[in-house]
Design a protein around this motif. Structure first.
Motif, mmCIF file in Angstrom:
data_model
loop_
_atom_site.group_PDB
_atom_site.id
_atom_site.type_symbol
_atom_site.label_atom_id
_atom_site.label_comp_id
_atom_site.label_asym_id
_atom_site.label_seq_id
_atom_site.Cartn_x
_atom_site.Cartn_y
_atom_site.Cartn_z
ATOM 1 N N LEU A 212 1.544 -1.291 0.257
ATOM 2 C CA LEU A 212 -0.204 0.078 -0.605
ATOM 3 C C LEU A 212 0.545 1.267 0.189
ATOM 4 O O LEU A 212 0.493 2.108 -0.242
ATOM 5 N N GLU A 213 2.448 1.519 0.934
ATOM 6 C CA GLU A 213 2.579 2.395 1.053
ATOM 7 C C GLU A 213 3.272 2.401 -0.909
ATOM 8 O O GLU A 213 3.487 3.457 -1.329
ATOM 9 N N GLN A 214 3.770 1.640 -1.536
ATOM 10 C CA GLN A 214 4.132 1.824 -2.625
ATOM 11 C C GLN A 214 3.175 2.500 -3.837
ATOM 12 O O GLN A 214 4.340 2.948 -4.680
ATOM 13 N N TYR A 215 2.053 1.762 -3.580
ATOM 14 C CA TYR A 215 1.069 1.790 -4.335
ATOM 15 C C TYR A 215 0.869 3.777 -3.382
ATOM 16 O O TYR A 215 1.258 5.010 -5.133
ATOM 17 N N GLY A 216 1.370 4.484 -3.093
ATOM 18 C CA GLY A 216 1.084 5.593 -2.738
ATOM 19 C C GLY A 216 2.246 6.729 -3.347
ATOM 20 O O GLY A 216 1.230 7.725 -3.847
ATOM 21 N N LYS A 217 3.373 5.748 -3.681
ATOM 22 C CA LYS A 217 4.620 6.529 -4.278
ATOM 23 C C LYS A 217 4.062 6.393 -5.806
ATOM 24 O O LYS A 217 4.609 7.530 -6.393
ATOM 25 N N ASP A 308 14.245 -6.745 -17.955
ATOM 26 C CA ASP A 308 15.973 -7.536 -17.505
ATOM 27 C C ASP A 308 16.228 -8.479 -17.832
ATOM 28 O O ASP A 308 16.678 -9.061 -16.772
ATOM 29 N N LEU A 309 14.899 -9.251 -17.867
ATOM 30 C CA LEU A 309 14.545 -10.863 -19.174
ATOM 31 C C LEU A 309 14.309 -11.448 -17.557
ATOM 32 O O LEU A 309 15.566 -12.640 -17.045
ATOM 33 N N LYS A 310 13.474 -11.126 -17.136
ATOM 34 C CA LYS A 310 13.443 -11.633 -15.675
ATOM 35 C C LYS A 310 12.046 -11.917 -15.258
ATOM 36 O O LYS A 310 11.486 -12.939 -14.199
ATOM 37 N N GLY A 311 11.504 -11.789 -16.667
ATOM 38 C CA GLY A 311 10.003 -12.178 -16.326
ATOM 39 C C GLY A 311 8.861 -11.751 -15.659
ATOM 40 O O GLY A 311 9.176 -9.989 -15.444
ATOM 41 N N MET A 312 8.173 -12.178 -15.044
ATOM 42 C CA MET A 312 7.299 -11.549 -13.956
ATOM 43 C C MET A 312 7.782 -11.060 -12.512
ATOM 44 O O MET A 312 7.371 -11.338 -12.091
ATOM 45 N N GLY A 315 11.951 -6.687 -11.413
ATOM 46 C CA GLY A 315 12.465 -5.625 -10.097
ATOM 47 C C GLY A 315 11.468 -4.735 -11.018
ATOM 48 O O GLY A 315 10.892 -4.307 -9.113
ATOM 49 N N ILE A 316 11.464 -4.434 -11.481
ATOM 50 C CA ILE A 316 10.359 -3.015 -11.944
ATOM 51 C C ILE A 316 9.449 -3.872 -11.876
ATOM 52 O O ILE A 316 8.371 -2.383 -11.892
ATOM 53 N N ALA A 317 9.128 -4.240 -12.412
ATOM 54 C CA ALA A 317 7.293 -4.942 -12.578
ATOM 55 C C ALA A 317 6.254 -5.255 -11.092
ATOM 56 O O ALA A 317 5.519 -4.200 -10.496
ATOM 57 N N ARG A 318 7.592 -5.137 -9.589
ATOM 58 C CA ARG A 318 7.412 -5.342 -8.256
ATOM 59 C C ARG A 318 7.531 -3.808 -8.344
ATOM 60 O O ARG A 318 6.902 -3.352 -7.400
ATOM 61 N N LEU A 319 8.321 -2.970 -8.589
ATOM 62 C CA LEU A 319 8.193 -1.736 -8.276
ATOM 63 C C LEU A 319 7.263 -0.983 -8.507
ATOM 64 O O LEU A 319 6.789 0.047 -7.995
ATOM 65 N N TYR A 320 6.187 -1.753 -9.895
ATOM 66 C CA TYR A 320 5.709 -0.370 -10.291
ATOM 67 C C TYR A 320 4.212 -1.143 -9.976
ATOM 68 O O TYR A 320 3.066 -1.043 -10.588
ATOM 69 N N LEU A 321 4.237 -2.415 -8.845
ATOM 70 C CA LEU A 321 2.769 -3.546 -8.679
ATOM 71 C C LEU A 321 2.047 -3.648 -9.505
ATOM 72 O O LEU A 321 0.554 -3.574 -10.340
ATOM 73 N N VAL A 322 2.677 -4.392 -10.756
ATOM 74 C CA VAL A 322 1.984 -4.972 -12.412
ATOM 75 C C VAL A 322 1.407 -5.907 -11.871
ATOM 76 O O VAL A 322 2.506 -6.872 -11.849
#
Length: 362
Positions: A212-217, A308-312, A315-322
């Motif tokens: 939820l904090e990340q959603y806030g960002k 970054d060729l790490k699929g799902m 870290g970028i997907a987690r950063l943006y909560l995709v």
């Protein structure tokens, strides 16, 4: 439509609560399992933690030990083929595994988890039934969809009522945390607000709070998180260094055909708005470089591409909560979020509105 997320491996068919005690004992029988080694693994932190190892003889086993508090765990053969999830606490457990699934008896938290599971199973059963009926000639698709919608709403309401009735139980917060990756921000926040302080203080409770904090960002007006990725040719770029009046961050995957459905329209959008200052930054959630590079060429994605060729697991997907693909974030020249969570047609309208306003200001 989003399903209630209750991904817990093998179906938990039933469970019976038992009294608290000093330690736990897990007695089990696995039909057809060869003699070997079985592991009891805590699955709460970032890395699995092996709590015990026991030999299996004639498919039977017994684990004993003690935990300070309830913890999500699972049983798994040493070869890693399959797992039996459970919420471990100081109680007696009986486990019987057959081709029909896993029957787990014992533990207050396990019993509550099974109640959540039955809600999800009921919805999925109705959904499967409707899907079968929809394939019949002359099926009333609108009426069948209404049935699915009604079943989904009933499952959501039943889940919320169970959360309200058990706001401080570990099983409750565990179930909510399981849904982080498939839940909307609104849905996740509404469930979190029903939790008591004790539940929020648990490891899964802290995971929900962090999400939820990340959603806030990522809220409108906030500076979008920066990232650096490699392009198909091996060179790198950073999001914040891409010069543009507007940046459309686009998450997709070459291996997921449905996520490529917007690419042809993205090309048209880019050609229309590139002269007005738009740049697209496509982030591919793939793990195959050749497939990714080929799709970029085939789909005519002539803008900035990275992965970054790490699929799902990116870290970028987690950063943006995709959670779903494709996903979009529209940024301004200062990398502040202007819009997110919109489908491409809505984003096209938003860009038209923003460029009209900018033109008037100039």
């Amino acid at each position: 439509m989003r399903k209630i997320s209750l991904i817990i491996g093998l179906a938990l068919l039933s469970s019976v609560a038992c009294h608290a005690q000093e330690g736990y004992q897990i007695s089990g029988k696995v039909s057809g399992m060869a003699d070997g080694t079985l592991l009891l693994i805590a699955n709460e932190g970032e890395k699995p933690d092996t709590l015990g190892t026991i030999g299996v003889k004639n498919g039977t086993f017994v684990f004993t030990g003690k935990v300070e508090r309830p913890v999500a765990a699972y049983l798994s053969p040493a070869n890693g083929e399959g797992m039996i999830p459970l919420i471990l606490e100081n109680a007696n457990f009986m486990i019987n595994v057959s081709n029909a699934g896993a029957l787990i008896q014992g533990g207050k938290q396990q019993e509550l988890l099974s109640r959540f599971t039955r809600i999800s199973q009921s919805f999925m059963a109705e959904q499967a039934k409707v899907a079968a009926e929809a394939r019949q000639p002359g099926a009333d698709v609108a009426a069948l969809q209404a049935r699915v919608d009604q079943a989904y709403e009933a499952s959501v309401n039943a889940t919320l009522e169970l959360i309200k009735a058990h706001p401080d139980e570990y099983a409750t917060v565990h179930v909510i945390a399981l849904g982080i990756d498939s839940e909307t921000e609104e849905g996740l926040r509404s469930k979190y607000e029903l939790l008591g302080e004790a539940a929020r203080a648990t490891v899964p409770g802290k995971r929900i709070a962090a999400a939820l904090e990340q959603y806030g960002k990522l809220a409108v007006g906030e500076v979008a998180p920066n990232f650096t990725l490699a392009k198909p040719d091996g060179n790198t770029f950073s999001l914040h260094d891409v010069p543009a009046k507007w940046k459309l961050v686009h998450f997709w995957a070459a291996r997921v055909e449905s996520s490529r459905r917007d690419n042809a329209d993205l090309v048209k959008l880019y050609l229309q708005y590139r002269p007005r200052g738009l740049e697209i930054v496509s982030v591919a959630l793939d793990d195959n470089h050749a497939m990714w590079k080929q799709a970029v060429g085939l789909d005519g994605m002539i803008w900035t591409n990275g992965s970054d060729l790490k699929g799902m697991d990116s870290g970028i997907a987690r950063l943006y909560l995709v959670n779903d693909l494709p996903a979009y974030f529209l940024l301004d020249a200062e990398n502040r979020v202007v819009a997110r969570g919109m489908a491409l047609p809505a984003l096209r309208d938003k860009l038209a509105e923003l460029t009209r306003k900018r033109k008037k200001q100039e």
